[in-house]
Each structure stands twice: as structure tokens, then as C-alpha cells.
Enzyme design. Sequence first.
Site, PDB file in Angstrom:
ATOM      1  N   ASP A 196      -4.456  -0.767   5.220  1.00 47.91           N
ATOM      2  CA  ASP A 196      -3.303  -0.079   4.648  1.00 47.91           C
ATOM      3  C   ASP A 196      -3.850   0.972   3.671  1.00 47.91           C
ATOM      4  OD1 ASP A 196      -0.354  -0.145   4.375  1.00 47.91           O
ATOM      5  OD2 ASP A 196      -0.752  -0.874   2.367  1.00 47.91           O
ATOM      6  N   GLU A 225     -10.612  -7.994   9.979  1.00 49.62           N
ATOM      7  CA  GLU A 225      -9.421  -7.780   9.145  1.00 49.62           C
ATOM      8  C   GLU A 225      -8.192  -7.587  10.036  1.00 49.62           C
ATOM      9  OE1 GLU A 225      -7.788  -8.268   6.670  1.00 49.62           O
ATOM     10  OE2 GLU A 225      -8.247  -6.830   5.089  1.00 49.62           O
ATOM     11  N   ASP A 226      -7.043  -7.952   9.509  1.00 52.98           N
ATOM     12  CA  ASP A 226      -5.821  -7.804  10.294  1.00 52.98           C
ATOM     13  C   ASP A 226      -5.333  -6.361  10.306  1.00 52.98           C
ATOM     14  OD1 ASP A 226      -5.147  -7.894   7.580  1.00 52.98           O
ATOM     15  OD2 ASP A 226      -3.601  -9.428   7.800  1.00 52.98           O
ATOM     16  N   PHE A 241       6.227  -1.772   8.316  1.00 51.90           N
ATOM     17  CA  PHE A 241       5.757  -3.101   7.941  1.00 51.90           C
ATOM     18  C   PHE A 241       5.801  -3.997   9.173  1.00 51.90           C
ATOM     19  CE2 PHE A 241       5.406  -7.241   6.118  1.00 51.90           C
ATOM     20  CZ  PHE A 241       4.477  -7.034   5.109  1.00 51.90           C
ATOM     21  N   ASP A 248       1.851 -11.604   8.008  1.00 52.74           N
ATOM     22  CA  ASP A 248       3.028 -12.276   7.441  1.00 52.74           C
ATOM     23  C   ASP A 248       3.912 -11.363   6.624  1.00 52.74           C
ATOM     24  OD1 ASP A 248       1.139 -12.004   5.218  1.00 52.74           O
ATOM     25  OD2 ASP A 248       2.536 -13.283   4.119  1.00 52.74           O
ATOM     26  N   ARG A 287       3.732 -15.455  10.861  1.00 54.98           N
ATOM     27  CA  ARG A 287       2.348 -15.411  11.360  1.00 54.98           C
ATOM     28  C   ARG A 287       2.246 -15.952  12.780  1.00 54.98           C
ATOM     29  NH1 ARG A 287      -0.918 -14.331   6.871  1.00 54.98           N
ATOM     30  NH2 ARG A 287      -0.304 -15.326   4.917  1.00 54.98           N
TER      31      ARG A 287
HETATM   32  P1  IMP Z   1      -5.216  -2.639   1.694  1.00 62.31           P
HETATM   33  O1  IMP Z   1      -5.789  -1.903   2.860  1.00 62.31           O
HETATM   34  O2  IMP Z   1      -6.206  -2.987   0.640  1.00 62.31           O
HETATM   35  O3  IMP Z   1      -4.011  -1.924   1.122  1.00 62.31           O
HETATM   36  O4  IMP Z   1      -4.690  -4.053   2.106  1.00 62.31           O
HETATM   37  C1  IMP Z   1      -4.438  -4.440   3.363  1.00 62.31           C
HETATM   38  C2  IMP Z   1      -3.777  -5.802   3.290  1.00 62.31           C
HETATM   39  O5  IMP Z   1      -2.384  -5.654   2.965  1.00 62.31           O
HETATM   40  C3  IMP Z   1      -3.815  -6.445   4.639  1.00 62.31           C
HETATM   41  O6  IMP Z   1      -4.969  -7.242   4.799  1.00 62.31           O
HETATM   42  C4  IMP Z   1      -2.536  -7.243   4.672  1.00 62.31           C
HETATM   43  O7  IMP Z   1      -2.753  -8.508   4.113  1.00 62.31           O
HETATM   44  C5  IMP Z   1      -1.581  -6.460   3.801  1.00 62.31           C
HETATM   45  N1  IMP Z   1      -0.698  -5.590   4.618  1.00 62.31           N
HETATM   46  C6  IMP Z   1      -0.693  -4.249   4.656  1.00 62.31           C
HETATM   47  N2  IMP Z   1       0.225  -3.769   5.506  1.00 62.31           N
HETATM   48  C7  IMP Z   1       0.817  -4.855   6.056  1.00 62.31           C
HETATM   49  C8  IMP Z   1       1.864  -5.018   7.045  1.00 62.31           C
HETATM   50  O8  IMP Z   1       2.428  -4.072   7.617  1.00 62.31           O
HETATM   51  N3  IMP Z   1       2.196  -6.310   7.336  1.00 62.31           N
HETATM   52  C9  IMP Z   1       1.609  -7.383   6.757  1.00 62.31           C
HETATM   53  N4  IMP Z   1       0.623  -7.273   5.835  1.00 62.31           N
HETATM   54  C10 IMP Z   1       0.238  -6.016   5.487  1.00 62.31           C
HETATM   55 MG    MG Z   2      -5.458  -9.084   5.312  1.00 61.86          MG
END
Ligand code: IMP
Ligand code: MG
Length: 184
Positions: free
Chosen positions: A107, A103-104, A156, A163, A169
Site C-alpha cells: 500500500d 507479503e499480501d 480496499f 482482512d 480472511r
Molecule cells: P503499507 O504498504 O506499509 O502501507 O502496509 C501494507 C499493509 O496494510 C498490508 O500488509 C495490509 O496488512 C494492509 N493493507 C493495505 N491495503 C489493504 C487492503 O486493501 N486490504 C487489507 N489490508 C490492506
Molecule cells: Mg500485510
Amino acid sequence: MCDMRQDVESVLVSEEELGALCDRLAAQITEDFRDSGRDLVFVTVLKGSIMFAADLIRRIPIPCTLEFMKVSSYGSLTQSSGFIQVHLDLKRDVKDCDVIIVEDIIDSGRTLQRLSELLENRGAHTVRCCTLLDKPDRRKVNYKAHYVGTVIPDAFVVGYGLDYDEKYRNLPYVGVLAPKVYNK
Ligand code: IMP
Ligand code: MG
């Protein structure tokens, strides 16, 4: 001339630091799974994780396969479990496999919590997550990744796969996006 770098307030993780954290994570994963005897499957979450997955698995010398999923999770005020929508699914069975979700960024934690549950329900022997970035201050559910590249503050960020509105990206580093971009 339009240059995306002008929209980046500061570089948070440089190219050199990205290389070093991929080295460290790849070594840990190799050590943990080299003797498992099971199929090792990397599940890359599209699209943000592609650069990271490509750099990570190239550093892993044990046999493994690469799969892709595209998912979105929905927060729900009334239901603590919520649900996950699968837009692109795996092309293989993961029963009895060691699965590492790549995963990137984490959050709220919802995506990974729900995706892990989904893969566990499909009979994977092990489901772990390897995330490039972690924003623990933003967590809404109790989720902890097994492998974390680096912890970052609540900002962010874009680049190296991540992205804003499908752009940025292709930046080779992770940077904080200037608020003027999304406050426009
Ligand atoms: P969560 O943990 O389910 O809230 O979702 C995480 C996803 O939200 C990540 O896989 C990203 O696609 C997106 N995301 C959350 N924070 C960022 C950020 O700072 N930059 C870009 N995408 C983000
Ligand atoms: Mg993601």
C-alpha cells in the site's frame, strides 16, 4: 443467514487467477535461486500472507525454509525513515541467506521498505519481496517489489488472507469490500 460474500462488491482476483499467478511467481523464484548455493528463507508477514505463502512455496521444488514475522510500521510526518515495530521475530539467523519476504499487499510501501532494511542490516545476502497484490497509486515511499502477483486499483480488498477488522480472511478469492461495510 450471514454470508460474507454479500459484503463483497466484486471479485478482483478469482481462485483460478490466484492459482495462475502463484504458478508464475513460483517458477520465477525457482529459476532465480536454484543455483544460488545459499539458504533460501521465506519470511511470511503475518497474518495476511499465510494463504499466499502456503500456495507459493508448495510450487517451489528447491530446498527452502519458512519463517514468520509480525510487524507494524508507523508513518511519521517529521521523520522520513520512521520505524518498524516487531511483534513476532524470526527464529533463525538470516546472515548470508537469500531472503524472500512474502507479503499480501503493498500500500504505502512503508512496511516493506522498513522490513527490508531490517533484514539487510542483519546480514542477509539478498532481500527481495514477493507480493500478491500491489496498489502503486497509494505509494508514500519509493519501494518496488521484485515479484508482483498483480497490480490492483486503489480499493480496499479482502479475502485469501486479507482482512477487514480481522474478518474475511477465509474467502477463497480477493474481492473489493463494499463501502457500506466500513462506512457503517
Ligand atoms: P503499507 O504498504 O506499509 O502501507 O502496509 C501494507 C499493509 O496494510 C498490508 O500488509 C495490509 O496488512 C494492509 N493493507 C493495505 N491495503 C489493504 C487492503 O486493501 N486490504 C487489507 N489490508 C490492506
Ligand atoms: Mg500485510
